[in-house]
Design a protein around this motif. Structure first.
Motif, PDB file in Angstrom:
ATOM      1  N   SER A  30     -16.668 -20.228 -34.449  1.00 47.53           N
ATOM      2  CA  SER A  30     -15.481 -19.807 -35.194  1.00 47.53           C
ATOM      3  C   SER A  30     -15.375 -18.285 -35.243  1.00 47.53           C
ATOM      4  O   SER A  30     -14.279 -17.720 -35.141  1.00 47.53           O
ATOM      5  N   ARG A  33     -14.168 -16.998 -31.978  1.00 50.53           N
ATOM      6  CA  ARG A  33     -12.728 -17.238 -31.838  1.00 50.53           C
ATOM      7  C   ARG A  33     -11.926 -16.179 -32.583  1.00 50.53           C
ATOM      8  O   ARG A  33     -10.872 -15.722 -32.109  1.00 50.53           O
ATOM      9  N   ILE A  34     -12.397 -15.789 -33.757  1.00 46.82           N
ATOM     10  CA  ILE A  34     -11.702 -14.753 -34.531  1.00 46.82           C
ATOM     11  C   ILE A  34     -11.711 -13.435 -33.772  1.00 46.82           C
ATOM     12  O   ILE A  34     -10.692 -12.739 -33.680  1.00 46.82           O
ATOM     13  N   ALA A  37      -9.366 -13.631 -30.883  1.00 49.45           N
ATOM     14  CA  ALA A  37      -7.977 -13.583 -31.352  1.00 49.45           C
ATOM     15  C   ALA A  37      -7.552 -12.146 -31.643  1.00 49.45           C
ATOM     16  O   ALA A  37      -6.437 -11.733 -31.305  1.00 49.45           O
ATOM     17  N   ARG A  54      -4.055 -17.916 -34.486  1.00 48.69           N
ATOM     18  CA  ARG A  54      -4.608 -17.628 -33.162  1.00 48.69           C
ATOM     19  C   ARG A  54      -6.026 -18.158 -32.993  1.00 48.69           C
ATOM     20  O   ARG A  54      -6.414 -18.617 -31.912  1.00 48.69           O
ATOM     21  N   SER A  55      -6.822 -18.049 -34.034  1.00 50.09           N
ATOM     22  CA  SER A  55      -8.241 -18.415 -33.916  1.00 50.09           C
ATOM     23  C   SER A  55      -8.447 -19.915 -33.814  1.00 50.09           C
ATOM     24  O   SER A  55      -9.515 -20.367 -33.390  1.00 50.09           O
ATOM     25  N   PHE A  63     -12.279 -20.667 -42.251  1.00 49.53           N
ATOM     26  CA  PHE A  63     -11.763 -19.442 -41.632  1.00 49.53           C
ATOM     27  C   PHE A  63     -12.038 -18.241 -42.531  1.00 49.53           C
ATOM     28  O   PHE A  63     -12.523 -17.201 -42.067  1.00 49.53           O
TER      29      PHE A  63
END
Length: 298
Positions: A30, A33-34, A37, A54-55, A63
């Motif tokens: 995660s 991904r952030i 993004a 986006r993430s 999140f």
């Protein structure tokens, strides 16, 4: 861990965290991904809701948690949202460059050019994250240096030799200016006198640079630091060679640098380039710095 010192014009404070603590932050999908993004628009802050979208981290609580863990190290809060810190940009850059994620090999590619020493054929190859461009007929011309594997697929095979050469020039300019390509630490240079039979590019001394932080080492011909001096680049440009753009093997069309030792202890070397009735002469000092440059009639 932190440290503070006075430079004479103001105090500099550096706070450090352990590598285990910092890199441990990246051990979650995660969080990556952030970062990715935010890397989609690295020059613009991303609003919270847009970053969440986006993430593709579905759970808002999850999140929030992972974004909070990244803040202060890889991410910072901006007026209009969130943005990458310098460290965050470096992580994203390393991912794109394939430094941690790619492994590649490029078979031998003929180079459109001739060896500046003997006129023989040149060839380029890539393996183990290292690019090499050298002469197939003599051992006097070769360039070998690290090249990011993730950049390879941006070029057609016939474009790679020039891409390798441009990257080398880019790196060496930074090294000669005193910056380590690996860790951005300070590079210290020195001029090293060579024995007969061990000379690079026929010069009586070579330059060696070492990083006082990570220990990275770069070695080059003793004429290399002169190539980035404005007076020398101007001389070369006037004679049809653009430092950093023209392939280094085309330097032979102007004439390879010649050099003579002014002294061995401390080592000092006079480097001379000559073409079409003109010459430029530079003095390379023991610390690989340039103390003087003079442009004259040949």
């Amino acid at each position: 861990m932190s440290g503070e010192y006075d430079t004479g014009s103001g105090a500099v404070t550096v706070e450090r965290r352990s590598p285990e603590a910092v890199f441990g932050l990246l051990g979650d999908e995660s969080r990556l991904r952030i970062l990715q993004a935010l890397g989609e628009t690295p020059d613009e802050p991303v609003p919270f809701s847009e970053l969440h979208r986006r993430s593709e981290v579905d759970d808002s609580g999850r999140f929030n948690y992972h974004l909070g863990k990244l803040r202060g190290t890889f991410v910072r809060r901006a007026d209009d949202g969130y943005e990458l810190t310098y460290a965050g940009r470096q992580v994203i850059g390393a991912m794109y460059a394939g430094i941690y994620t790619a492994n590649a090999t490029v078979e031998t590619i003929p180079v459109d050019g001739a060896c500046p020493v003997c006129g023989g054929d040149l060839a380029a190859a890539y393996a183990e994250e290292t690019a090499r461009v050298d002469c197939t007929e003599c051992e006097d011309f070769y360039n070998e240096f690290a090249f990011p594997p993730g950049s390879l697929d941006q070029f057609d095979p016939e474009e790679l030799p020039l891409a390798f050469d441009h990257w080398m020039s880019h790196v060496m300019r930074g090294v000669a200016a005193g910056f380590c390509q690996t860790c951005a630490g300070r590079m210290e240079g020195r001029l090293v006198v060579d024995e007969e039979g061990e000379r690079l590019a026929g010069l009586p001394a070579h330059v060696a640079y070492a990083c006082d932080r990570c220990g990275s080492i770069a070695t080059a011909s003793g004429g290399t630091p002169t190539m980035f001096h404005p007076a020398v680049t101007g001389f070369l440009y006037d004679h049809g060679f653009e430092t950093g753009h023209s392939p280094t093997w085309l330097l032979g069309d102007i004439g390879l640098p010649t050099g003579d030792l002014v002294s061995e202890d401390p080592p000092r070397m006079r480097v001379r380039l000559e073409h079409d009735g003109e010459a430029v002469v530079a003095m390379v000092e023991a610390d690989a710095g340039i103390s003087s440059v003079e442009r004259t009639s040949a």
